[in-house]
Design a protein around this motif. Structure first.
Motif, PDB file in Angstrom:
ATOM      1  N   ALA A 118       0.829  -1.193   0.000  1.00  0.00           N
ATOM      2  CA  ALA A 118       0.000   0.000   0.000  1.00  0.00           C
ATOM      3  C   ALA A 118       0.870   1.252   0.000  1.00  0.00           C
ATOM      4  N   GLY A 119       0.500   2.229  -0.805  1.00  0.00           N
ATOM      5  CA  GLY A 119       1.234   3.493  -0.847  1.00  0.00           C
ATOM      6  C   GLY A 119       2.330   3.529  -1.890  1.00  0.00           C
ATOM      7  N   GLY A 120       2.682   2.385  -2.483  1.00  0.00           N
ATOM      8  CA  GLY A 120       3.709   2.368  -3.519  1.00  0.00           C
ATOM      9  C   GLY A 120       3.152   2.809  -4.867  1.00  0.00           C
TER      10      GLY A 120
ATOM     11  N   ASP B  99       0.414   0.478  -6.366  1.00  0.00           N
ATOM     12  CA  ASP B  99      -0.781   0.634  -5.545  1.00  0.00           C
ATOM     13  C   ASP B  99      -1.519   1.917  -5.902  1.00  0.00           C
ATOM     14  N   THR B 100      -0.778   2.996  -5.984  1.00  0.00           N
ATOM     15  CA  THR B 100      -1.398   4.293  -6.243  1.00  0.00           C
ATOM     16  C   THR B 100      -2.037   4.326  -7.624  1.00  0.00           C
TER      17      THR B 100
ATOM     18  N   ARG C 289      -5.194   2.066  -7.580  1.00  0.00           N
ATOM     19  CA  ARG C 289      -6.292   2.601  -6.787  1.00  0.00           C
ATOM     20  C   ARG C 289      -6.866   3.868  -7.402  1.00  0.00           C
TER      21      ARG C 289
ATOM     22  N   PRO D  42     -11.472   2.879  -9.653  1.00  0.00           N
ATOM     23  CA  PRO D  42     -12.818   3.419  -9.443  1.00  0.00           C
ATOM     24  C   PRO D  42     -13.465   3.926 -10.734  1.00  0.00           C
TER      25      PRO D  42
ATOM     26  N   MET E 175      -9.864  -4.150  -4.045  1.00  0.00           N
ATOM     27  CA  MET E 175      -8.415  -4.233  -4.226  1.00  0.00           C
ATOM     28  C   MET E 175      -7.736  -4.616  -2.936  1.00  0.00           C
TER      29      MET E 175
ATOM     30  N   ASN F 281      -3.754  -5.663  -1.272  1.00  0.00           N
ATOM     31  CA  ASN F 281      -2.308  -5.769  -1.484  1.00  0.00           C
ATOM     32  C   ASN F 281      -1.841  -7.138  -1.026  1.00  0.00           C
TER      33      ASN F 281
ATOM     34  N   SER G 278      -5.515   1.556   4.414  1.00  0.00           N
ATOM     35  CA  SER G 278      -5.414   1.259   2.980  1.00  0.00           C
ATOM     36  C   SER G 278      -6.786   0.920   2.391  1.00  0.00           C
TER      37      SER G 278
ATOM     38  N   ILE H  17      -8.500   4.185   1.534  1.00  0.00           N
ATOM     39  CA  ILE H  17      -8.078   4.893   0.318  1.00  0.00           C
ATOM     40  C   ILE H  17      -9.101   4.683  -0.794  1.00  0.00           C
ATOM     41  N   SER H  18      -9.503   3.431  -0.999  1.00  0.00           N
ATOM     42  CA  SER H  18     -10.490   3.157  -2.034  1.00  0.00           C
ATOM     43  C   SER H  18     -11.848   3.710  -1.641  1.00  0.00           C
TER      44      SER H  18
ATOM     45  N   ILE I 298       0.986   5.079   3.345  1.00  0.00           N
ATOM     46  CA  ILE I 298      -0.301   4.984   2.658  1.00  0.00           C
ATOM     47  C   ILE I 298      -0.930   6.363   2.522  1.00  0.00           C
TER      48      ILE I 298
ATOM     49  N   GLY J 144       0.285   8.052  -0.449  1.00  0.00           N
ATOM     50  CA  GLY J 144      -0.460   7.556  -1.601  1.00  0.00           C
ATOM     51  C   GLY J 144      -1.823   8.221  -1.716  1.00  0.00           C
TER      52      GLY J 144
END
Lengths: 333, 504
Positions: free
Chosen positions: A36-38, A41-42, A45, A49, A61, A63, B43, B46-47, B328, B331
């Motif tokens: 998450a956050g990489g 991932d970004t 994500r 949608p 989704m 990870n 995380s 986020i979605s 996160i 992100g």
């Protein structure tokens, strides 16, 4: 009994056709290969949608990290090819075989959409005694064994860039300091733990803008609009034209054997999602080149990418096995 | 002035206020369940918050983060199962208190101290972020390595009873942490060619098994005995208690902020280091450490909550995550069209002050939710054991599965649970195992980075330690703590202070 059997078969057939007609009729699992956050991932994500809207379904989704993404890849490859489990990954599985990291790669999958490609570049610590690619090479040659390069393990972007430099400039005597990802390595760069880092443009751009590190060159055939005045590496040495453009990429995949109409639906949905202006702005802001290819075009891109990169690493002596063992032809053969 | 307005944004908009509150409440409970981690919750968010504006999304995430870091202490105190890695040290003294029927007091102190620690972290973030991040950047691989060695020396304070058994447990932890594909070279280590082992052993599965399952198995011995009645007279600690522990909490909070701000170390290491620090500086605890000392609660809880503010420091000033949760959030900012990085403070200073405002708000909510509903929580420990034990098992299994949605992790968890039961049975402490797993990568990776940087030359390596002031201080710290745990120290002390001893 016979009638029961017939009606049962009929019902089954009916429900099967209905399942296809109504795809997606349940939640779709999207397995993200990285944490998450990489970057992966970004990207996933932010595009999904929009694709969900076009698809009229939900993509959950998740990870699944570990073993440089191989765990996620094996998980999706082993699940039913029904379009309800998708792999959201980056470029490195195409090197698993030659790097001895696994026996599966994207050849077990159908590419739904290869969304975008990143541009590699070289960044340096502000105190490094060189400001351009040419000065760096001259400095390394004059001071062998002193310049510290960051790396992220075999098969990672820095290892490919280093292999390219080695192929074009001849072997350079530098210290290669391993990090577990470009984020920690760029942190180390700013703190002076390493001098030079091959990184993807999007990861370094904010640090460069703030003056916390300096750009040496862009590994592309032309200047990048985000870094005006920073020369492309091909301008410094035309030898790089053989290998460039090259870059890490992000894509959505489904196991081989997924019904064609499901693949078509998913493909259309992600193609639509990738057209979203917000997504485009976001990708361009981070210096990614949008690709949005699928089908045969994507397959051709993947095998060309694999051929070039696998042989480059093999020739640099970085691979565990020869690409020829896996039927990966040398480019141009 | 605009900074003040941005800071107050969250206080003036009821919707944002509500989201922070909701997030904090959810965080306290998510944090309390082992295996349901803040990282996971954020995380998923986020979605979930994709189509929202950036402010509400961040407000909710910060609430969960703050609440979750605190929530981990709940199950640590009540059931001896840390809800999160950062609450491991809390269990050491919190659970003995609950066993004596003082769970209410323990939770009260924990809450107030988390609140104080949280504020110190936020204060440093608001006032000195650029300074601290400059300092954090100065840490070289060799300094991280020395820090990890300092951490490993904590085995001494985590081993109740035999030090030798403690060292064995710590070494086992380091070995467990090394299993899997090495993240730097991708070489397989201790995998015995099993694909299963390539991804390594989930640290959370080890933690839940060692603490949760082994505790449940141990409780089976006393299944007929009645549960301890909990006295809940005084939940909010008296002002005198807070005052008494204020000097210690200031010290441990500073440890928390710095360790939190270092990229690569987070609240778990901060809490353990703070616990060790408390054990060192507290001369006469009312009760022995490990037996329910108040200081043993104060230290880790102030440190892990001040580490929250600390983790935001490199994130806001440099775009470098201080821990997994801030990674996160970076992100999330990116998805919402912001460019997290060193320019964020210059381009969008409002975001910085908004986040500080949210953190302050979340800290207040944490205090409120922490001090209410304790009665209900303590009922959990008063349940008959025949209900409680299956409940612990269920929580452990759900938690272990939820980390990676992997059934393999559940098997690992159960295996380590049974192993942990036998370890306890034979007097091996479990704390050092977890410490070893946490520090394994930090030590191993940074040692290799440091020695590779010096061209694999030990002479150059020590030269670089001696010539860098930061490394030298850490190195001397390591030597001092090491020597102080050997008989040599007592001998030297006797020589130096010999006359004073004689005069007595």
């Amino acid at each position: 009994m016979k009638r029961m059997l017939i009606s049962a078969v009929g019902a089954l057939a009916l429900s099967a056709t209905m399942a296809v007609a109504e795809y997606p009729e349940k939640e779709i699992q999207g397995i993200i290969q990285w944490g998450a956050g990489g970057s992966t991932d970004t990207v996933m994500r932010s595009v999904t949608p929009h694709a969900e809207k076009a698809l009229g379904g939900t993509v959950v989704m998740q990870n699944m990290t570990g073993a440089v993404g191989a765990i996620a890849l094996n998980h999706v490859a082993g699940s039913a090819a029904d379009g309800y489990t998708l792999l959201m990954g980056a470029e490195n599985p195409m090197l698993y075989k030659v790097m001895g990291l696994g026996d599966k790669d994207y050849n077990e999958f159908i590419p739904i959409n290869i969304l975008a490609r990143g541009t590699p570049m070289l960044v340096a610590n502000n105190d490094a005694p060189f400001n351009t690619y040419g000065e760096m090479i001259a400095h390394i040659k004059a001071n062998p064994g002193t310049v510290r390069f960051g790396s992220t393990g075999p098969g990672g972007l820095p290892s490919v860039v280093n292999a390219m430099i080695g192929a074009v400039e001849g072997e350079l005597d530098v210290i290669s300091v391993p990090y577990d990802g470009d984020g920690p390595a760029l942190t180390g760069l700013q703190g002076g733990a390493i001098d030079v880092m091959p990184a993807v443009l999007g990861a370094a751009i904010e640090g460069i803008r703030a003056g916390n590190m300096k750009a040496l060159t862009v590994f592309d055939t032309a200047e990048n609009k985000h870094l005006p005045g920073i020369e492309a590496v091909t301008a410094a040495n035309a030898g790089y034209n053989t290998y460039l453009p090259w870059g890490p990429f992000f894509g959505v995949f489904t196991p081989k054997g997924t019904p064609d109409d499901v693949v078509a639906k998913l493909g259309a949905a992600y193609a639509e999602g990738a057209k979203n202006q917000e997504f485009i702005d976001l990708m361009e802001g981070r210096g990614f080149t949008l690709m949005g290819i699928s089908g045969d075009e994507a397959s051709a891109f993947l095998s060309k990418w694999q051929q070039g990169t696998a042989w480059l690493l093999h020739d640099a002596g970085l691979s565990k096995a020869s690409p020829a063992d896996f039927g990966i032809a040398r480019p141009g053969e | 002035m605009t900074a003040l307005m941005d800071f107050l944004t969250v206080f003036t908009q009821p919707q944002l206020l509500l989201l922070v509150g909701l997030g904090t409440l959810a965080g306290v409970y998510v944090g309390a369940i082992p295996g349901l981690s803040v990282t996971m919750a954020v995380s998923i968010l986020i979605s979930f918050t994709f189509s929202w504006d950036v402010y509400p999304a961040i407000a909710l995430m910060i609430g969960i983060y703050m609440g979750g870091v605190y929530g981990g202490s709940r199950t640590a105190i009540l059931l001896n199962i840390p809800g999160a890695p950062s609450a491991i040290a809390t269990a050491l003294d919190g659970y003995p208190m609950a066993k004596r029927g003082e769970a209410g007091t323990a939770i009260g102190v924990t809450t107030v101290m988390s609140f104080i620690g949280g504020f110190i972290g936020i204060g440093v973030l608001a006032l000195a972020a650029p300074l601290v991040s400059d300092f954090a950047l100065r840490f070289q691989p060799r300094d991280y390595m020395l820090l990890a060695i300092l951490g490993i020396l904590l085995v001494g304070s985590l081993s109740q009873g035999s030090l030798l058994k403690g060292i064995f447990a710590g070494a086992l932890g380091i070995a467990i942490g090394a299993v899997g594909r090495d993240p730097l070279t991708f070489a397989e280590r201790f995998t015995f060619d099993f694909q299963l082992l390539e991804g390594g052993i989930s640290f959370i599965a080890v933690m839940i098994g060692m603490f949760g399952v082994s505790e449940a198995l141990l409780q089976l011995h006393h299944v007929d005995k009645d549960a301890v009645r909990q006295k809940i007279k005084r939940i909010v600690p008296s002002l005198a208690t807070v005052k008494k522990h204020l000097p210690l909490s200031l010290q441990t909070s500073s440890i928390g902020v710095v360790i939190g701000a270092l990229p690569g170390t987070g609240g778990d290491i901060a809490a353990l280091m703070a616990y060790d620090h408390a054990k060192r500086v507290t001369k006469n605890p009312e009760r022995e450490f490990g037996d329910g000392a108040m200081e043993g609660l104060v230290a880790p809880e102030t440190a892990n909550n001040s580490a929250v503010g600390g983790a935001f420091i490199p994130m806001m000033t440099l775009g470098i995550p201080g821990d997994a949760v801030t990674a996160i959030m970076i992100g999330a900012l990116f998805i919402h069209g912001l460019n997290p990085g060193p320019m964020l403070m210059i381009d969008q200073p409002d975001m910085f002050w908004f986040i500080v405002g949210c953190l302050v708000m979340a800290n207040f909510f944490m205090l409120f939710f922490g001090l209410t509903g304790i009665r209900l929580f303590t009922k959990i420990v008063e349940m008959p054991r025949s209900v409680l034990i299956p409940l612990i098992m269920l929580l452990s299994i759900v938690g272990a599965y939820a980390v990676n949605n992997s059934i393999t992790d559940v098997y690992w968890m159960l295996g380590f649970g049974i192993f942990g039961y036998f370890m306890r049975h034979y007097g091996y402490p479990l704390g050092p195992v977890i410490l070893g797993v946490i520090l394994s990568r930090l030590l191993d990776d940074n040692w290799r980075r440091a020695i590779i940087t010096e061209r694999e030359d030990l002479g150059r390596f020590f030269e670089s330690i001696v010539t860098s002031p930061l490394s030298l201080i850490l190195f001397l710290g390591v030597i001092l703590i090491f020597v102080s745990q050997t008989p040599l120290w007592t001998w030297a002390k006797a020589r130096v202070f010999g006359r004073k001893e004689n005069a007595k």
